[in-house]
Each structure stands twice: as structure tokens, then as C-alpha cells.
Design a protein around this motif. Structure first.
Motif, PDB file in Angstrom:
ATOM      1  N   MET A 284       0.847  -1.188   0.000  1.00 54.46           N
ATOM      2  CA  MET A 284       0.000   0.000   0.000  1.00 54.46           C
ATOM      3  C   MET A 284       0.886   1.244   0.000  1.00 54.46           C
ATOM      4  O   MET A 284       1.429   1.640   1.035  1.00 54.46           O
ATOM      5  CB  MET A 284      -0.910  -0.009   1.229  1.00 54.46           C
ATOM      6  N   TRP A 328      -8.772   5.046  -3.594  1.00 56.20           N
ATOM      7  CA  TRP A 328      -8.279   3.966  -2.739  1.00 56.20           C
ATOM      8  C   TRP A 328      -9.416   3.072  -2.244  1.00 56.20           C
ATOM      9  O   TRP A 328      -9.231   1.866  -2.053  1.00 56.20           O
ATOM     10  CB  TRP A 328      -7.459   4.531  -1.581  1.00 56.20           C
ATOM     11  N   VAL A 332      -9.339  -0.971  -2.794  1.00 54.77           N
ATOM     12  CA  VAL A 332      -9.583  -1.980  -1.757  1.00 54.77           C
ATOM     13  C   VAL A 332     -10.765  -2.858  -2.146  1.00 54.77           C
ATOM     14  O   VAL A 332     -10.738  -4.076  -1.965  1.00 54.77           O
ATOM     15  CB  VAL A 332      -9.794  -1.310  -0.388  1.00 54.77           C
ATOM     16  N   LEU A 366      -6.755   3.616   4.973  1.00 49.52           N
ATOM     17  CA  LEU A 366      -7.154   2.250   4.648  1.00 49.52           C
ATOM     18  C   LEU A 366      -8.205   1.710   5.597  1.00 49.52           C
ATOM     19  O   LEU A 366      -9.149   1.033   5.180  1.00 49.52           O
ATOM     20  CB  LEU A 366      -5.914   1.342   4.644  1.00 49.52           C
TER      21      LEU A 366
END
Length: 376
Positions: A284, A328, A332, A366
Motif C-alpha cells: 500500500m 483507494w 480496496v 485504509l
């Protein structure tokens, strides 16, 4: 890539002004992240309205070189405080192995079990071992050192029941007489095509066939290659070329930071590799572009230090500081969609949010996008 370019459309000076004040903060707040988030998702911590469905909660972890200044116990304190669930541990190669005394652990199974228990006692899984070296380097001493590290890493993975080993494909010379690697990406003039063909036929494929066989004999069936410049495997096409030549033990450490600057669409890459069962690990890490320099110099103009940024076209950033949280979140979700079974491993090489600060910011992004996707 339209969304990517919109999220990246920030000049170098505006970028530096926007991020310079963030260095002092130990824990990011929603306002700070909103500054880096895309306009389609300005509040990454907001609750999601959609149900989780069959999406899997992918563990979030960190690659340990960012904590090289700390002892093992001090590092585990930091990782535990961040609420991370897994770790990628370096065993040697280009990153050092401060936290993993490889020889000691391989030679003493009891020591190895005691070492991994320190992680388990904190609720942290050692998910992958990494040996980022060049085992096909034309310097025999350099190559042998990395070959030995790889083989010892396989033995340690077998002892610890770690299923994934991360590394580089390596890069040989262009001829038998070369003493330094020769990274060839363009097959003209014709002598370059001849050198590249020689590299793959005589060095790259034979070595990895033997290495994959050795790994398989010790129960390791997932060798995750970071697609990285200056190595034979540097994009999805070269990864699949090696996988097709060697076998299904070859897969990706999908570090999108190296693919952004090559013009890849991250979601497309994940779907392409994931549908073939070829993603074993995920770094990441983000990349930011400086459009005024991209327009003048192109993308082969990377910066690693802050004093290089004035003329740079791009540099590494912590997750969410090169592309917005909206992208992002899509990344994911793509990993969830393809049934990715590894971890999301934070690697921080951000020259602005250096060290632990960048890890904290990436973890914040995240965890929030994962929370939204799962409807938590």
C-alpha cells in the motif's frame, strides 16, 4: 484513468504547501485527510450506507523497514497501537533484516517459534517474509548472497507456516561478460532485443524455475514479485510472462505505486491479475504527479528526496496523498472483489510524510475505506 488524473491534478508548489503542515501531527484528523481526499468522497470516515454483502475483511499490515530504528519489541508496541493486524517482515536483500535474525531462526526451530510468538501474543500475524534482492545479478558474489537469503527465507517460512515470500525478479547483465545489471524495456535497436531474449532464456527463467522448485519442495507455493523498475518483472505483462514460463508459484506483490507512473489503471490491474489467481501480496503505497513537470519532462523523471521535487514529475506518497480516498476505496474493493487472500501491507517511502508518520496516515485512510466497504 480519468479519475486518477483528476485526483492527481495538483501542482508541486500547492502540494508542498498543503502537506508541509501535516508533519507535526501524530494522529491524523478527518480535516487533514479531507485535504487529500477526492471530491467524490470528502469524508473517508463516514459510515457507509451500502451493505457489506460477501466482501471479505482484508487485514491491514505494515512492512517493517520503516521501523528499522526500533527494536523488535518497540516496533510491536507501535504496530499494536495503530491497530494493525499483520506484518510483512524483511529477511535480507536491499532492505535490511534488523527485526529478523535469519540465520539464528533457521538454525534453531525453538528460537523461531519464540520469535513469532512475540507477534502472536499481540494479535499480529506474520503474513509474509520479504527478501528483496537480485539473485541473478551478474556479479557472482552479489547473486550468491541473495540466492542464499532466498533459500534461508524459504526454510524459515516453512518453519513458521508462512505461505508467501515477497521479492524482486532480479535483473541480469545483457551479455555473459557484463558486470552490472542491464534493464532492457525497449527492443530496438536490434541488439537490445537480442540481449533481452538472452536474459530471459539463459538467466531469468532458468533461475526461477529452480527457485520455484526449491520453494515448492518446502511447501511454499506463492512467490510474490514486486513489479519494479530496473528488474525483469516490472509490469503485469512481464509478470505473466514469467508465470507462464515458470509456473503458478509466480505471482504479484501488487505495489501500485510503481504502476501509477507507468500509466496503469489500478483497478484494471487488480481485476486482470486477480482473475488469474496471480495476486499474492499487496503493498500500500501511493504516487503523486506534478503535472507541470510531467508535461515538460515525461514520467521517467522520479524523485526520491525532497530536494529533488522542484524538477520531479512524480514521487512516492503515503496512501491517500497522491490519489484521493475515493480511488483507494475502489482499489480496496477491487481486492475484495477478486477474492484476494493476502494482506494490505503499508510500505512508506514518502519523502514528505517520512517514517512512522506516513504509516499512520496510510493506516487511517485504509481502515476508513475498509470500514465503509464493509458497512461497519
Amino acid at each position: 484513468m480519468k479519475k486518477q488524473s483528476e485526483n492527481s491534478a495538483i501542482g508541486r508548489r500547492e502540494f508542498l504547501a498543503a502537506t508541509s503542515g501535516l508533519l507535526a501531527a501524530a494522529v491524523p484528523g478527518g480535516e487533514m485527510l479531507a485535504h487529500a481526499a477526492s471530491s467524490d468522497n470528502p469524508t473517508p470516515g463516514a459510515s457507509a450506507a451500502r451493505p457489506a454483502g460477501n466482501l471479505r475483511k482484508i487485514p491491514i499490515g505494515v512492512f517493517d523497514p520503516v521501523y528499522d530504528h526500533l527494536s523488535l519489541d518497540a516496533m510491536l508496541d507501535k504496530v499494536t497501537a495503530l491497530g494493525l493486524e499483520a506484518m510483512e517482515i524483511g529477511t535480507g536483500g536491499y532492505p535490511n533484516n534488523r527485526h529478523c535474525p535469519l540465520d539464528d531462526l533457521v538454525n534453531d526451530r525453538a528460537k523461531a517459534k519464540a520469535w513469532v510468538k512475540k507477534f502472536e501474543d499481540r494479535g499480529i500475524r506474520v503474513a509474509t517474509l520479504s527478501c528483496h534482492g537480485n539473485p541473478i545479478h551478474p556479479d557472482p558474489q552479489h547473486a550468491q548472497k541473495d540466492i542464499d537469503t532466498f533459500r534461508k527465507t524459504v526454510l524459515l517460512a516453512e518453519i513458521l507456516d508462512v505461505k508467501v515470500i515477497v521479492g524482486f525478479s532480479g535483473c541480469p547483465g545483457g551479455t555473459p561478460q557484463d558486470t552490472q545489471p542491464n534493464w532492457i524495456t525497449y527492443r530496438w535497436p536490434p541488439e537490445y532485443a537480442k540481449m533481452q531474449d538472452w536474459q530471459w532464456k539463459e538467466k531469468i527463467v532458468p533461475y526461477w524455475k529452480d527457485a520455484a522448485k526449491y520453494a515448492r519442495e518446502h511447501g511454499i507455493k506463492r512467490l510474490a514479485f514486486e513489479m519494479h523498475p530496473n528488474f525483469a518483472v516490472y509490469n503485469p505483462r512481464t509478470l505473466m510472462k514469467l508465470r507462464e514460463a515458470v509456473g503458478e508459484e509466480i505471482g504479484a506483490n501488487c505495489d501500485l505505486s510503481h504502476l501509477f507512473w507507468q500509466g496503469c489503471d489500478p483497478v484494471e490491474v487488480i481485476h486482470f491479475l486477480g482473475k488469474q489467481g496471480a495476486i499474492f501480496h499487496a503493498h500500500m503505497k501511493d504516487t503523486v504527479f506534478f503535472p507541470e513537470n510531467v508535461n515538460k519532462y515525461g514520467v521517467l523523471n522520479f524523485a526520491f528526496e525532497t530536494n529533488e521535487l522542484d524538477l520531479a514529475s512524480e514521487t512516492f506518497r503515503a496512501v491517500g496523498y497522491g490519489h484521493g480516498a475515493g480511488l483507494w476505496k475502489s482499489i480496496v474493493k477491487a481486492y475484495m472483489d477478486v477474492g484476494f487472500e493476502g494482506i494490505l501491507s503499508i510500505e512508506n517511502e514518502d519523502p514528505i510524510l517520512a517514517g512512522e508518520v506516513g504509516v499512520e496516515r496510510a493506516a487511517y485512510v485504509l481502515k476508513n475505506v475498509r470500514k465503509e466497504l464493509l458497512g461497519e
